[in-house]
Design a protein around this motif. Structure first.
Motif: not given
Length: 240
Positions: A34, A208, A219
């Motif tokens: 991410f 997320w 992500l």
């Protein structure tokens, strides 16, 4: 073993992060990457697919002020004729450095000897990297962090961590910053032992939703069948 959900919810700005491990059923290699951002330039990005990997792309090209540290290929895949597959994941253009090094017969660690932390003082953002290797129905991985010596750019500290035959439901989490700050404090210690739970969708959704809403950008999550090499990928972009 830490719970990723709580680890992320309790840290407003871990920066960029890599998670690698094995699914709870033991059948999949799990990879997550991410990115987060505080500046307009960092937040103005999305992940897009490129071959078997991904790259970052400016969401609004007119707002892109400096592509040097924000536009790169975080994930690339290198397959050998012998059936070995290497999946490289990093937070910068050292993805290409590792890919080229492995192609020339260098190891993961040797490939990174030519690189150091990012030249973005006073933060000197660490370069974090991961390598997942699949061969003959087996799976192992390495992680690396290259960082300044407690903010002193005169010295680059290099750490490599290798995990053979990872345990079911167990992974490691490595990120760039300990928490928000000015300057941003670099990650310290070993990659954190974390649980890898659920299928790809529940795992990706958990990640997320746990990232700070204001700072999260994109992500990438991939689950790879260790026996067959087949994989599934999920990508989340805040900018749509």
């Amino acid at each position: 073993m830490m719970q990723l959900e709580q680890e992320l919810k309790n840290n407003a700005y871990p920066g960029r992060g890599i998670v690698i491990g094995r699914s709870a059923d033991g059948k999949k290699a799990a990879i997550a990457y991410f990115i987060m951002g505080r500046s307009t330039n960092s937040r103005n990005r999305v992940f897009v697919t490129e071959g078997e990997g991904i790259r970052t792309q400016a969401f609004d090209p007119e707002k892109l002020t400096d592509p040097s540290l924000v536009i790169y290929a975080p994930v690339r895949v290198l397959a050998s004729p012998e059936g070995q597959t290497d999946i490289i994941v990093t937070n910068g253009d050292q993805t290409d450095t590792i890919y080229d090094g492995l192609s020339r017969g260098l190891t993961f660690e040797q490939s990174l000897r030519s690189r150091q932390f990012e030249p973005d003082g006073p933060n000197y953002t660490p370069r974090i990297s991961g390598l997942v290797r699949l061969a003959g129905g087996k799976f192992d991985y390495c992680m690396s962090i290259l960082k300044s010596n407690d903010g002193d750019p005169a010295c680059c500290n290099r750490y490599t961590f290798t995990y053979d035959n990872p345990a079911d439901g167990e992974g490691r989490f490595l990120h760039t910053y300990m928490h928000d700050g000015d300057p941003l404090p670099s990650f310290q210690g070993e990659p954190k032992k974390v649980a890898v739970q659920g299928d790809i969708d529940s795992f990706a959704e958990m990640l997320w939703e746990s990232l700070n809403e204001e700072n999260k950008v994109s992500l990438f999550v991939r689950f790879i069948d260790i026996a067959t090499g087949q994989y599934e990928t999920r990508i989340f972009n805040k900018n749509q």
